[in-house]
Design an enzyme around this catalytic site. Sequence first.
Site, mmCIF file in Angstrom:
data_model
loop_
_atom_site.group_PDB
_atom_site.id
_atom_site.type_symbol
_atom_site.label_atom_id
_atom_site.label_comp_id
_atom_site.label_asym_id
_atom_site.label_seq_id
_atom_site.Cartn_x
_atom_site.Cartn_y
_atom_site.Cartn_z
ATOM 1 N N SER A 152 -2.109 9.632 -5.986
ATOM 2 C CA SER A 152 -1.299 10.864 -6.020
ATOM 3 C C SER A 152 -2.089 12.102 -6.458
ATOM 4 C CB SER A 152 -0.047 10.676 -6.885
ATOM 5 O OG SER A 152 0.772 9.649 -6.329
ATOM 6 N N GLU A 198 -4.393 -1.786 -0.606
ATOM 7 C CA GLU A 198 -3.507 -2.167 0.515
ATOM 8 C C GLU A 198 -4.132 -3.307 1.322
ATOM 9 O OE1 GLU A 198 -3.082 1.830 2.015
ATOM 10 O OE2 GLU A 198 -2.019 2.354 0.172
ATOM 11 N N GLU A 237 -8.351 3.153 -8.312
ATOM 12 C CA GLU A 237 -7.027 3.520 -7.817
ATOM 13 C C GLU A 237 -5.955 2.680 -8.506
ATOM 14 O OE1 GLU A 237 -7.452 5.558 -3.745
ATOM 15 O OE2 GLU A 237 -7.252 3.428 -3.392
ATOM 16 N N LYS A 250 -5.294 6.671 6.139
ATOM 17 C CA LYS A 250 -4.549 5.414 6.319
ATOM 18 C C LYS A 250 -4.071 5.322 7.766
ATOM 19 C CE LYS A 250 -3.537 5.428 1.417
ATOM 20 N NZ LYS A 250 -2.638 5.104 0.319
ATOM 21 N N ASN A 301 -8.288 9.709 2.751
ATOM 22 C CA ASN A 301 -7.950 8.430 3.384
ATOM 23 C C ASN A 301 -6.673 8.649 4.184
ATOM 24 O OD1 ASN A 301 -7.429 5.824 4.136
ATOM 25 N ND2 ASN A 301 -7.123 5.036 2.057
ATOM 26 N N GLY A 358 0.757 6.679 -3.811
ATOM 27 C CA GLY A 358 1.900 7.028 -2.966
ATOM 28 C C GLY A 358 3.218 7.081 -3.716
ATOM 29 N N HIS A 383 -9.695 -1.656 -0.568
ATOM 30 C CA HIS A 383 -8.520 -0.847 -0.914
ATOM 31 C C HIS A 383 -7.385 -1.782 -1.315
ATOM 32 C CE1 HIS A 383 -5.194 1.938 -0.665
ATOM 33 N NE2 HIS A 383 -6.083 2.914 -0.732
#
Length: 254
Positions: free
Chosen positions: A215, A99, A169, A11, A9, A175, A97
């Site tokens: 991660s 985000e 996730e 992003k 991904n 991250g 996702h």
Amino acid sequence: MRKQIAAANWKMNLTLAQGEKLMDEILATTFNMGANQQAIFAVPFPYLLTMQQKTVTQKNFFCAAQNCAAQKSGAYTGETSAEMLNSIRVEYVIIGHSERREYYNETDTILAKKVNIALENNVKPIFCCGEPLAIRETETQNVHIEEQLKAGLFHLSAAQIENFIIAYEPIWAIGTGRTASSAQAQEMHAHIRAVLSTKYGAAIADTISILYGGSVKAANAAEIFAEPDVDGGLVGGASLIPVEFTSIIQSLKK
Ligand code: 13P
């Protein structure tokens, strides 16, 4: 055997030139991938056609969009439809996702619509679920994930859910450099499969690839992927580094 998948991904990272260099370096590697193994690249919209043309000639390599619209078509400035993705032969789309849920207020209702419209247009969803740190700290993550799965997916038929991809996730591990332990990943993946089997039966739940995201890097991929219910990973930061992502692909179970 279920598909084992390394999904990148990107992003909102990389220029086109940087993305092409990264993709070309990865595609120049010899992987000897098994029939059940795949690498998927979720790239920014402007690069999808270019990257799709690079991967289409490579067995086991595919492209994904990072999002799609909940509507079929029409006056939705700035949106990209699942039909458009299918028209350039993009195989997959990430839906839900964390985000998107957090920064763009994508609710369970919107996500269920996106799943439907993707399936209607033959674009396979990579459906994400995951809990924030506050939920993990109160040890209520199992209920949280179960609610996300029920709201996003349980309206689907068994035929639609077969061969689905789910990504777990944990938001606290995205991250942050903090990774769930392989035991924590396995525990949640087994829970997700158990939730799916209550609705669809064990045989169908067994066909669904569940990826771990948070991660993942070359140094921890093999250990996490070795868990029986972990079928690969959805990788952010490390997917931008060619040696990292090639090693992550090579860490998939055979
Ligand atoms: P990181 O691998 O950078 O933690 O990102 C995980 C993720 O969000 C992939 O979709």
